[in-house]
Write an enzyme that holds these catalytic residues in place. Sequence first.
Site: not given
Lengths: 295, 379
Positions: A209, A248
């Site tokens: 990511e 995150h």
Amino acid sequence: MTLLVGKHTRAIVQGITGNQGAFHTRLMLDYGTQIVAGVTPGKGATVSQGVPVFDTVASALEKIDANATIIFVPAPFAKEAGMEAIDAGLNPVVIITEMIPARDSMILMAYAKEHGATIVGPNTPGVITPGEAKLGIMPGDVFSPGGVGVASRSGTLTYEIASYLTHAGIGQSTCLGIGGDPVTGLSFVDVLKMFREDKSTNAVVLIGEIGGSAEEDAANYIAETHYPKPVAAYVAGRAAPPGKRMGHAGAIITGTEGTADAKMKRFSEVGVLVAEVPSELPRLLQQQKAALVQH
Amino acid sequence: MKLFEYESKSLAQNLGINTPRGGLASTPDEARDIHKRIGGEVVIKAQVLVAGRGKAGGIKFGTKPDETRDRASEILNMTIKGERVKKVLVEQKLAIKKELFGSIVLDRANKCQTVLASDEGGIDIEDVAKQSPEKILHHRLDPVFGMRGYDARQVGLKLGYAGQRLNSLTDLLSNLYRLSVIYDAELVESNPLVETNDGKFVTADLRVIVDDNSLFRHPEFQERAKEASGEVTPLEAKARENGLAFVELDGDIGIMGNGAGLVMATLDMVNHYGGKPANFCDVGGGANAEHVATALQIIQGDQKVSRIFVNILAGITRCDEVAKGIVDVKKVVGLKKPLVVRMQGTNFEEGKRILNSIGITTLEKMDEAARLVVAMKVA
């Protein structure tokens, strides 16, 4: 051979009496994992989920033989919980806890390195060797035994991709989350090294990511070592704007660094099969015959 | 959490770090009064959290207090990269011998803090970093023992200093490191870090970013963390107050899902099929009906949203809880925008049954659902 966890694993759960700890201890036991003890300060000599609870890791090991741990303790206490496990010689140390200060993680990782311990996470769904054992919070039923190793920076997205693989008849050797935080124990490169040596892994899937350089480092490692097994990848966050943290702690594009496009491009350059959408991964792997050899 | 320059400098002053003399102004008249008080020539700087204010015209100079008032007035009317300027810092103009760049960053790949420094500081440091990366020196710090005196001296030496000046720079770098430890900063950056004609080192600019995960042990930032300032939109502030990971985007398809990676992938997939996401909204693992209902109400309350994609892959989350949250919204305020719901995983049969009972069909495949929501005709 099973990576990190398997039938041989005898694990302690640190933070076993909390909501998450108790719930997932039950699910890990149901999956067939050997959970042999729990630790919660102040709850020694009690029992949780049929597992004996101790006040410290050391006191648990006086009574019970264990070789791994999974940590659910709240963020402010996670660094010390990790050190306690390392001091007791438990390996691997899987840290599910999220929102641990980066400084704490940094110090813990240095401690682990000094003592030769392997840390998975923090902020990880954990590790699973399908059909054998899981030290983690992932739903066991989306995984199936087979030859593809999966490493990811995300939780749910890993389950999504594992379920595509399973539906396509592609089983997995080991699946693990390296963690969604800026500072983690195992990196993609570390996991690639493990999968390289692992005889039951024929191909690798990396789920990356935005943010940081874990994907670029992995790509460089693949190129430099002429990595012998096929690697396929998906990178989440093409639609993410710069400077915004996408859930995150580690998922943030800083300046022009850490974009999904740059990571995908780097992967393509070194021969990694890059999926535009997660559901493409099974097809990319099926192009590689080796991935389909079952062990 | 990014701190404003004036906040960063006030932390620095407490540690004895040299900062230019000056003051903070919210009005042009206050800016003029600060100039009167400190005398000489001043620099007037927009207080914003976005980078690049210098190139955007957010830094001006004043030779006389009245001029400073006028320049401050111009800056206080500016919006820089979408951020309204609410305050300016008015500071003495330094007699600059040299502009350096000095920074202590969280080095993710090396799991430590690293000092980045250069003797070519100033507004173009990003160009320097790109075009001549060798001009930025990297010095890694031990993750446990941190910056020792000799670490700082080595950096100062490499920047070309000796004697008393080397000692002064060493002290300043050590104090910047101390600041990073005391406040759990993932970034402490001074650019320019100015060497003045009289041989002092002064942090002409200072940027501090505090690690959000450490806020629990920093009561001093508690109030600050609550303020929705700078880069957070009102919608984001509201969502975050309710415990949602939320980022506003500029499309028209509202997105809600569980898990940061899955939601990111959902945005990508909507984009891939030609749609434009209006937001990133992660309800997190194990969300209950109430949490889901709050998220849905925030998303449907956004004017630009024309339809909503709910993408749930349930592990610790339960599909029936998600479904109940949607039903609650329908009962209490009504469903204001068309919904596409994808559900798979824990208790999905029950979730599907609950939603079918209020006339919502669910899909099992993410691709299929993404294509459907993109293709959906909206009034």
